[in-house]
Design an enzyme around this catalytic site. Structure first.
Site, PDB file in Angstrom:
ATOM      1  CD  GLU A 199      -1.973  -2.358   1.183  1.00 15.34           C
ATOM      2  OE1 GLU A 199      -0.864  -2.755   1.603  1.00 15.34           O
ATOM      3  OE2 GLU A 199      -2.900  -3.148   0.891  1.00 15.34           O
ATOM      4  CG  HIS A 244     -11.495  -6.349   5.712  1.00 14.57           C
ATOM      5  ND1 HIS A 244     -10.751  -7.036   6.632  1.00 14.57           N
ATOM      6  CD2 HIS A 244     -10.927  -6.615   4.506  1.00 14.57           C
ATOM      7  CE1 HIS A 244      -9.788  -7.704   6.005  1.00 14.57           C
ATOM      8  NE2 HIS A 244      -9.872  -7.471   4.726  1.00 14.57           N
TER       9      HIS A 244
HETATM   10  C1  LIG Z   1      -2.701  -4.845   3.959  1.00 15.21           C
HETATM   11  C2  LIG Z   1      -3.762  -5.537   3.188  1.00 15.21           C
HETATM   12  N1  LIG Z   1      -3.893  -5.281   1.883  1.00 15.21           N
HETATM   13  C3  LIG Z   1      -4.844  -5.900   1.168  1.00 15.21           C
HETATM   14  C4  LIG Z   1      -5.691  -6.796   1.742  1.00 15.21           C
HETATM   15  C5  LIG Z   1      -6.766  -7.514   0.925  1.00 15.21           C
HETATM   16  N2  LIG Z   1      -6.351  -8.922   0.811  1.00 15.21           N
HETATM   17  C6  LIG Z   1      -6.850  -9.868   1.617  1.00 15.21           C
HETATM   18  S1  LIG Z   1      -6.124 -11.364   1.375  1.00 15.21           S
HETATM   19  C7  LIG Z   1      -5.174 -10.743   0.129  1.00 15.21           C
HETATM   20  C8  LIG Z   1      -4.205 -11.635  -0.573  1.00 15.21           C
HETATM   21  C9  LIG Z   1      -3.233 -12.219   0.380  1.00 15.21           C
HETATM   22  O1  LIG Z   1      -2.309 -12.996  -0.310  1.00 15.21           O
HETATM   23  P1  LIG Z   1      -1.345 -13.962   0.483  1.00 15.21           P
HETATM   24  O2  LIG Z   1      -0.569 -13.175   1.489  1.00 15.21           O
HETATM   25  O3  LIG Z   1      -0.552 -14.695  -0.516  1.00 15.21           O
HETATM   26  O4  LIG Z   1      -2.298 -14.920   1.294  1.00 15.21           O
HETATM   27  P2  LIG Z   1      -3.373 -15.958   0.672  1.00 15.21           P
HETATM   28  O5  LIG Z   1      -4.661 -15.235   0.555  1.00 15.21           O
HETATM   29  O6  LIG Z   1      -2.855 -16.413  -0.631  1.00 15.21           O
HETATM   30  O7  LIG Z   1      -3.447 -17.042   1.676  1.00 15.21           O
HETATM   31  C10 LIG Z   1      -5.423  -9.393  -0.062  1.00 15.21           C
HETATM   32  C11 LIG Z   1      -4.742  -8.546  -1.053  1.00 15.21           C
HETATM   33  C12 LIG Z   1      -5.546  -7.010   3.116  1.00 15.21           C
HETATM   34  N3  LIG Z   1      -6.374  -7.821   3.777  1.00 15.21           N
HETATM   35  N4  LIG Z   1      -4.559  -6.388   3.809  1.00 15.21           N
END
Ligand SMILES: Cc1ncc(C[n+]2csc(CCOP(=O)(O)OP(=O)(O)O)c2C)c(N)n1
Ligand SMILES: Cc1ncc(C[n+]2csc(CCOP(=O)(O)OP(=O)(O)O)c2C)c(N)n1
Ligand SMILES: [Mg+2]
Ligand SMILES: [Mg+2]
Lengths: 319, 328, 328, 319
Positions: free
Chosen positions: C60, C129
């Site tokens: 971000e 959220h």
């Molecule tokens: C700081 C932040 N940015 C964006 C999000 C929205 N978001 C939720 S899960 C996700 C993807 C996460 O990817 P990863 O760390 O690979 O975990 P996975 O979902 O694949 O288990 C995003 C972008 C968030 N929750 N927190």
């Protein structure tokens, strides 16, 4: 590594509990019995179970938005977990947290986290506190491949490294952060290679092989417990389901999903245990059935549990 | 009574509490031998060692995580963010984690930490080292926000803050560090959530925070020569706010001037005005509620521009005069 | 007129502006094939390609830097932060850099970007959220803050925001995305800094933002059945604020109810109350200024608790009734 | 590398200009003629000059709180710089910015920065913009060893790497972040080794050797200009003065400072140019004297310049 019979059985049982819990969660969601969102780790069970089973019961875990597996592996009571998922007063967070915030502080689970990477700086604090208190516990911090590109990752790994904190950083690389392939998100092959930037060991493990994950985390945990500092483990795995409740899968192919399903961590582990005589087909089947039964009971518990009372809505903001 | 500076009062509170409670520790950038950017923690590493006075890399998010995580397992950390402007890098952990954990976990965890940070202009440090962002934190349920205006309050409030079971944002003012005032040597606490009437008067209520309390008191003395008696109320804790003391004063004077250094728009003055305008004091108001606050500009470097960016004594006098004489 | 959803209106504005001005591009997490968490940018990568619809890692602060830096050298980026809660990770670049660069550099640079972000509760996404943090941005000189409440405003304000030479924080509401309303097909702009009286009435002024405009309009219809005619004013742009329209309305009705979803304490309602209580409308006020806002709690997960965390239509009706019938 | 005579002389001249400017700044500060704070780069001149001299005139620079050297190397008008330092209307930022925010956007200097690491995310944006505009310029982003531990570093380097942006990241490792030794702040030897975590080249250069820095940045700049993506260069150097206006030097020894002073980048370069016949002692002396004269003139300009008018205080917040 030497494996005790009970431990192996226990690991398989826990993997089934996770699978059963999440299949049920999905079903409840489809039925409209829960609102909000949820992130299923179906296909990643070996990672959660392999990692947590390498800890002592009094160690700590910091989990993620995709945290049901970590929570169950850490020994959560499925009734209270399911109640939390359904927003009930009997849930771990009295229905205030929901899927993304289940915490079982008494059981050493310091919480799922709605913020990607949100647990990483917390791990520094927990590690620091444990070190200052001269305790022998360690903290295992889960995060995703996506989290590894957030500034929180960098600051946390560096701080844990320079202070030799008792932390194991466990990156569950399931190939995607929502729709972004890890191949587009980083310009290197292995996230574990980032460990070198902090002067800590980095290990890439097969995240669909529960024993491989267990072994990697065991080593890192010993290291942490001995005061030698943190490690970074990358557990390479895959999520079968969409990112969250809704996901049109526009970013990956059916073939890719099928190929990973063929490497199901539960089936692989079961086959192995049957092959080496630890388990019969019947034992395995029984384990599976028991897991689904436990989950059914949890749903019954949750459904019969009361909703939080509206009068209590402002409780608990301050101590 | 013995007089010491605001910085010394803070240091004394830290020292006393670290001697009393071994769960307390200090963590931040250059808080060790360097003593912090304003010398507040000077000498503490010599007494308590690097295990309890911890220098960090320039990782504000990490610092916020370190105090949150450590608090979660039973420590009572006092973190420092070198300038309030850099809290911008720590907001995620402070707001999404520390502030919410207790509620979000159903009341089953506490996060007892204090985050100290210097705010304010007046040192020529320009736009990125002079902000007063306290109202951001006031807006976050789960956090408490403290802003001492005197050495006495600084020590007493800091002891309360460290002993409080919640995350507390403790906002210091750079220009106050060298200001002296009477401070008892023994430990004492000023309870969080209690305002203080720093001067009594019946013509107008001035509600001021941090350094503006000092300026308002000076203004009040000068206004007294013109026959205007100002009551100066210092909330001391912005959250929780002692609304009753403020409202009681306004009911008596019928006129209110709110003074803070932070930019006017979106600032804490709005909260104060709303609390007053929504309370029983409304019926006692003889004039519109006046806010005197920092201009809506980044703090400029030039000394004269910087000086005129935020309320000074003369501005307070002029505003009070207009308000009392009805030319508001 | 054709009716489309709020999400479609935003998408249409993006598409039109990207066709018209090749300096405009979109950048954020999963804004490409995934179409963003709420589907707002669906289809745009197909039309404009991955060079102009850029998926980012979960960075971000990096996104905020990317739009600021690109704007500084002549681009007009539209960034997206997936949930407003994660702006906490981007504050440094938004507040210390983007907002201040122009002033700090003596007026010699501009930073024309829009940062879109969805706020608000109601989707069961819980404490991390669901926040509404707009007043943080209102408090930062150099930023503009826009909060559309209808599809029409969303399109018109977004076009203005993209064409504006300043950094604009564009706050969308998750529950509004699927709401339909009339939207002209051709490009048009709604100027920043102009409020709209969304309903006329002489008994009470309701100043509401974002989804609370919709709820207030519904409340107003029901209040009309009881003989209470509410005027509903939608500031649309929180900064700069069209104070005149609000004040004019309050002068006519003598009663004001402020409604927003963000937590009450430290929220934008304070700013509105202070603007009104400090203006000529003060003399026309027949009753205290009432704020109806989100409770001072993190948003709980449980559906019922979540629902009652923020003002609903019934709450608005009850508050308006109390205010008009004098039992405030 | 081939060096033209004029270029070499120019580099030495610029180093002297920086030294002279900062010595004067220090003096003015001591005399109470400026307020606020300032961060002197005396001892680090080779790093600024070596790096910026490897750029094209139309390339961009993002600088830091310790940015006088970068600004002068980028060709700033010393009159306007000094006027800014003294808060005058004729300064680069009309007196609004001061030492920590001097920017010369027309000259490609996108600004000093009061936030450690604050320029790093901006570099992503500038690089992205340049790439989208299909321009051939690049951006050189300066930052310190301390900044390398901030999350901004991580996010910026990763984004620049995956998108192959035309950025050169230049870390001026002057051994300390205020009082924190880099040895305590990271658990590895070279900051440049962190480049591997992003799949970009990392080079450690002698930051007190102007030609070594020039060479390293030249290579990185070509790479960036060709579309091959960013690089990380670590320029190892030392600041002679305290961190900012006041600094009791409690965190380092006098011996250490003296040892580094013995490696003065200006003296080393001068000796080399005299040895290889590029310059005589007299030429060198003249260059030095000219620099101090230019700075005196700048002070005269600044002192005779008007203060900003109070009526203009609210100008320029919005465009
Ligand atoms: C700081 C932040 N940015 C964006 C999000 C929205 N978001 C939720 S899960 C996700 C993807 C996460 O990817 P990863 O760390 O690979 O975990 P996975 O979902 O694949 O288990 C995003 C972008 C968030 N929750 N927190
Ligand atoms: C984000 C942030 N945190 C803290 C500070 C206070 N501060 C100013 S300079 C500095 C040290 C910077 O160290 P380094 O990056 O090595 O640069 P150097 O001063 O050595 O040139 C610190 C901590 C700041 N300006 N910004
Ligand atoms: Mg992932
Ligand atoms: Mg340094």
């Amino acid at each position: 590594m030497e494996w005790s019979h009970d431990k192996l059985i226990d690991m398989l049982r826990t993997m089934w509990l996770i699978r059963a819990f999440e299949e049920k969660a999905e079903e409840l969601y489809a039925l409209g019995k829960v609102h909000g969102t949820m992130h299923l780790s179906i296909g990643q069970e070996a990672s959660a179970v392999g990692a947590v089973s390498a800890l002592r019961a009094d160690d700590f875990v910091l989990s993620t938005h995709r945290g049901h597996g970590h929570c169950i592996a850490k020994g959560a009571d499925l009734n209270r977990m399911m109640a939390e998922f359904m927003g009930k007063e009997t849930g771990y967070c009295r229905g205030r947290g929901g899927s993304m915030h289940i915490a079982d502080t008494a059981g050493g689970n310091l919480g799922a986290n709605g913020v990607v990477g949100g647990g990483l700086p917390l791990a520094v604090g927990v590690g620091l506190g444990l070190k200052m208190q001269k305790r022998s516990q360690i903290v295992l911090c889960f995060f995703g491949d996506g989290a590894a590109n957030n500034g929180a990752f960098h600051e946390a790994l560096n701080m844990a490294a320079i202070w030799k904190l008792p932390v194991v950083f466990l990156c569950e690389n399931n190939q995607y952060a929502i729709s972004l392939s890890v191949k587009k998100a980083i310009a290197i092959e292995h996230i574990a290679d980032r460990a070198a930037a902090y002067g800590m060991p980095g290990i890439t493990a097969d995240g669909n092989d529960v024993l491989a994950v267990h072994e990697a985390v065991s080593q890192a945990a010993s290291r942490a417990r001995e005061g030698a500092g943190p490690s970074l483990i990358e557990s390479v795995t895959y999520r079968w389901r969409g990112h969250s409740k809704s996901d049109a899968n526009r970013y990956r192919t059916r073939d890719e999903i099928e190929a990973w399903k063929a490497r199901c961590p539960i089936q692989r582990f079961t086959a192995r245990l049957i092959a080496d005589g630890t388990l019969t087909e019947e034992d395995a089947d029984k384990l599976r059935q028991e897991a689904y039964a436990v989950v059914e009971a949890a749903v019954a518990f949750a459904e019969s549990s009361p909703e939080p009372r509206l009068e209590t809505i402002e409780e608990g903001v301050y101590a | 009574m013995r007089e010491i500076t605001y910085a010394e009062a803070i240091r004394e509170a830290l020292r006393e509490e670290m001697r009393r409670d071994e769960r307390v520790f200090i963590i931040g950038e250059d808080v060790g031998v360097y003593g912090g950017s304003f010398g507040v923690t000077l000498g503490l590493i010599e007494e308590f060692g690097p295990q309890r006075v911890i220098d960090t890399p320039i990782s504000e998010l990490g610092i916020a995580g370190a105090i949150t995580g450590a608090a979660l397992i039973g420590m009572r950390p006092v973190g420092e963010i070198m300038f309030m402007d850099f809290c911008t890098l720590a907001m995620e952990q402070l707001v999404n984690q520390a502030a919410k954990i207790r509620f979000m976990f159903g009341g089953k965890a506490t996060v007892p930490f204090v985050l100290r940070t210097p705010a304010g202009s007046g040192t020529g440090a320009a736009a990125q080292h002079s902000q007063s962002l306290e109202n951001w934190f006031v807006h976050v349920p789960g956090l408490k926000v403290v802003m001492p205006s005197t050495p006495y309050d600084a020590k007493g409030l800091l002891l309360s803050a460290i002993r409080d079971d919640n995350p507390v944002i403790f906002v210091e003012h750079k220009l106050l560090y060298k200001v002296k005032g009477p401070v008892p040597e023994d430990p004492y606490t000023v309870p969080l959530g209690t305002a203080e009437v720093k001067r009594q008067g019946g013509d107008i209520t001035i509600v001021a925070t941090s350094i503006m309390v000092r300026r308002s008191l000076e203004a009040a003395e000068r206004l007294a020569h013109e026959g205007i008696e100002a009551e100066v109320v210092d909330p001391r804790t912005l959250k929780p706010l002692d609304e009753a003391t403020i409202i009681r004063s306004v009911c008596r004077t019928g006129r209110v001037l709110i003074v803070h250094e932070a930019c006017r728009t979106g600032g804490f003055g709005g909260e104060l005005a709303a609390v007053i305008a929504g309370s029983e004091a409304f019926d006692y108001l003889d004039a519109p509620i006046v806010r005197l606050a920092g201009r809506d500009i980044p703090i400029p470097y030039n000394r004269t521009l910087e000086y005129h960016s935020v309320p000074q004594v003369d501005d307070i006098i002029a505003a009070a005069r207009r308000l009392v004489h009805g030319a508001a």
